[in-house]
Write a protein that holds these residues in place. Structure first.
Motif, PDB file in Angstrom:
ATOM      1  N   ILE A   1      32.601  31.797  23.957  1.00 14.75           N
ATOM      2  CA  ILE A   1      32.589  30.779  22.778  1.00 14.75           C
ATOM      3  C   ILE A   1      31.693  31.203  21.909  1.00 14.75           C
ATOM      4  N   ASN A   2      31.824  30.854  20.615  1.00 17.13           N
ATOM      5  CA  ASN A   2      30.964  31.196  19.410  1.00 17.13           C
ATOM      6  C   ASN A   2      30.632  29.967  18.722  1.00 17.13           C
ATOM      7  N   VAL A   3      29.489  29.339  18.720  1.00 16.43           N
ATOM      8  CA  VAL A   3      29.090  28.101  18.348  1.00 16.43           C
ATOM      9  C   VAL A   3      28.451  28.162  16.952  1.00 16.43           C
ATOM     10  N   PRO A   4      29.235  27.514  16.122  1.00 19.57           N
ATOM     11  CA  PRO A   4      28.604  27.607  14.771  1.00 19.57           C
ATOM     12  C   PRO A   4      27.374  26.778  14.296  1.00 19.57           C
ATOM     13  N   THR A   5      26.722  27.087  13.230  1.00 23.22           N
ATOM     14  CA  THR A   5      25.547  26.225  13.016  1.00 23.22           C
ATOM     15  C   THR A   5      25.404  24.938  12.531  1.00 23.22           C
ATOM     16  N   SER A   6      26.416  24.446  12.131  1.00 24.50           N
ATOM     17  CA  SER A   6      26.550  22.984  11.751  1.00 24.50           C
ATOM     18  C   SER A   6      27.659  22.248  12.469  1.00 24.50           C
ATOM     19  N   THR A   7      27.791  20.882  12.261  1.00 26.25           N
ATOM     20  CA  THR A   7      28.753  20.073  13.157  1.00 26.25           C
ATOM     21  C   THR A   7      30.174  20.184  12.295  1.00 26.25           C
ATOM     22  N   ASN A   8      29.944  20.524  11.044  1.00 27.85           N
ATOM     23  CA  ASN A   8      31.301  20.560  10.452  1.00 27.85           C
ATOM     24  C   ASN A   8      31.724  22.170  10.369  1.00 27.85           C
ATOM     25  N   GLY A   9      31.273  23.166  11.296  1.00 30.52           N
ATOM     26  CA  GLY A   9      31.598  24.311  11.308  1.00 30.52           C
ATOM     27  C   GLY A   9      32.896  24.601  12.126  1.00 30.52           C
ATOM     28  N   ARG A  10      33.368  26.098  12.013  1.00 33.24           N
ATOM     29  CA  ARG A  10      34.360  26.439  12.854  1.00 33.24           C
ATOM     30  C   ARG A  10      33.775  26.983  14.212  1.00 33.24           C
ATOM     31  N   MET A  11      34.339  26.751  15.228  1.00 31.55           N
ATOM     32  CA  MET A  11      33.817  27.280  16.540  1.00 31.55           C
ATOM     33  C   MET A  11      35.057  28.258  16.998  1.00 31.55           C
ATOM     34  N   SER A  12      34.885  29.315  17.382  1.00 32.83           N
ATOM     35  CA  SER A  12      35.918  30.121  17.956  1.00 32.83           C
ATOM     36  C   SER A  12      35.480  30.345  19.521  1.00 32.83           C
ATOM     37  N   PHE A  13      36.685  30.371  20.107  1.00 28.25           N
ATOM     38  CA  PHE A  13      36.827  30.542  21.464  1.00 28.25           C
ATOM     39  C   PHE A  13      38.068  31.502  22.188  1.00 28.25           C
ATOM     40  N   LYS A  14      37.737  32.278  23.234  1.00 26.08           N
ATOM     41  CA  LYS A  14      38.714  32.869  23.890  1.00 26.08           C
ATOM     42  C   LYS A  14      39.258  31.851  24.749  1.00 26.08           C
ATOM     43  N   PRO A  15      40.631  31.377  25.110  1.00 31.39           N
ATOM     44  CA  PRO A  15      41.018  30.513  25.953  1.00 31.39           C
ATOM     45  C   PRO A  15      41.220  31.184  27.510  1.00 31.39           C
ATOM     46  N   CYS A  16      40.101  31.533  28.024  1.00 30.72           N
ATOM     47  CA  CYS A  16      40.171  32.282  29.276  1.00 30.72           C
ATOM     48  C   CYS A  16      38.766  32.434  29.900  1.00 30.72           C
ATOM     49  N   ALA A  17      38.458  32.613  31.241  1.00 27.95           N
ATOM     50  CA  ALA A  17      37.210  32.695  32.043  1.00 27.95           C
ATOM     51  C   ALA A  17      37.018  34.311  31.896  1.00 27.95           C
ATOM     52  N   GLY A  18      35.875  34.706  31.764  1.00 27.02           N
ATOM     53  CA  GLY A  18      35.403  36.074  31.841  1.00 27.02           C
ATOM     54  C   GLY A  18      35.880  36.933  31.011  1.00 27.02           C
ATOM     55  N   GLU A  19      36.038  38.261  30.824  1.00 27.10           N
ATOM     56  CA  GLU A  19      36.516  39.228  30.115  1.00 27.10           C
ATOM     57  C   GLU A  19      38.083  38.966  30.259  1.00 27.10           C
ATOM     58  N   CYS A  20      38.463  38.854  28.992  1.00 24.10           N
ATOM     59  CA  CYS A  20      39.988  39.082  29.033  1.00 24.10           C
ATOM     60  C   CYS A  20      40.349  39.503  27.457  1.00 24.10           C
ATOM     61  N   ASP A  21      41.734  39.933  27.204  1.00 20.66           N
ATOM     62  CA  ASP A  21      42.219  40.373  26.053  1.00 20.66           C
ATOM     63  C   ASP A  21      42.891  39.441  25.209  1.00 20.66           C
ATOM     64  N   ALA A  22      42.542  37.919  25.318  1.00 21.13           N
ATOM     65  CA  ALA A  22      43.184  36.967  24.557  1.00 21.13           C
ATOM     66  C   ALA A  22      42.412  36.972  23.241  1.00 21.13           C
ATOM     67  N   GLU A  23      43.064  36.625  22.332  1.00 24.72           N
ATOM     68  CA  GLU A  23      42.770  36.246  20.906  1.00 24.72           C
ATOM     69  C   GLU A  23      41.792  35.216  20.778  1.00 24.72           C
ATOM     70  N   PHE A  24      40.769  35.242  20.031  1.00 21.80           N
ATOM     71  CA  PHE A  24      40.079  34.188  19.572  1.00 21.80           C
ATOM     72  C   PHE A  24      40.848  32.957  18.938  1.00 21.80           C
ATOM     73  N   LEU A  25      40.692  31.765  19.443  1.00 21.14           N
ATOM     74  CA  LEU A  25      41.265  30.592  18.825  1.00 21.14           C
ATOM     75  C   LEU A  25      40.068  29.975  17.905  1.00 21.14           C
ATOM     76  N   SER A  26      40.573  29.451  16.801  1.00 22.64           N
ATOM     77  CA  SER A  26      39.673  28.837  15.954  1.00 22.64           C
ATOM     78  C   SER A  26      39.794  27.409  15.727  1.00 22.64           C
ATOM     79  N   VAL A  27      38.911  26.530  15.972  1.00 21.30           N
ATOM     80  CA  VAL A  27      38.837  25.123  15.901  1.00 21.30           C
ATOM     81  C   VAL A  27      37.567  24.396  15.212  1.00 21.30           C
ATOM     82  N   ARG A  28      37.884  23.377  14.831  1.00 21.37           N
ATOM     83  CA  ARG A  28      36.777  22.696  13.872  1.00 21.37           C
ATOM     84  C   ARG A  28      35.746  21.748  14.599  1.00 21.37           C
ATOM     85  N   LEU A  29      34.639  21.695  14.394  1.00 20.81           N
ATOM     86  CA  LEU A  29      33.856  20.862  15.121  1.00 20.81           C
ATOM     87  C   LEU A  29      33.713  19.749  13.861  1.00 20.81           C
TER      88      LEU A  29
END
Length: 118
Positions: A36-64
């Motif tokens: 998970i990459n947490v942004p610096t503000s509540t209106n920022g975009r957060m990205s995360f890989k939809p998996c546990a541990g190390e994986c080859d999945a692409e990061f998904l981008s969602v908005r807080l």
């Protein structure tokens, strides 16, 4: 008897039509905090890989948004306290996170983190 069978067939037909119209509204994805990459503000975009541990999945981008709910170990926090708790998690260990977001708009509805015990 014919009325009961007709009503049963009608109910079955209606339920099949309803099942065809089901739509995923909110997705809940279990991830680890290292993904998970947490942004610096509540209106920022957060990205995360939809998996546990190390994986080859692409990061998904969602908005807080200001309406996003944050919890750490079951305790509700505002964004500032959540971000501080997130970055103060013990390193070298993955913790469990549940990211729930609106499937259509990619807006995060809630972000829950549970620290794993040693």
């Amino acid at each position: 008897m014919k009325i009961r069978i007709s009503m049963l067939l009608l109910a079955l037909g209606l339920s099949l039509n309803a099942a065809a119209d089901l739509v995923t509204v909110v997705r809940a994805v279990e991830v680890t905090t290292s993904n998970i990459n947490v942004p610096t503000s509540t209106n920022g975009r957060m990205s995360f890989k939809p998996c546990a541990g190390e994986c080859d999945a692409e990061f998904l981008s969602v908005r807080l948004t200001p309406a996003t709910e944050y919890r750490v170990d079951g305790t509700a926090l505002d964004f500032v306290d959540f971000r501080a708790a997130f970055y103060n998690l013990p390193r070298g260990k993955d913790h469990y996170a549940l990211v729930s977001y609106d499937a259509k708009s990619s807006i995060v509805t809630s972000l829950h983190i549970t620290r794993l015990e040693d």
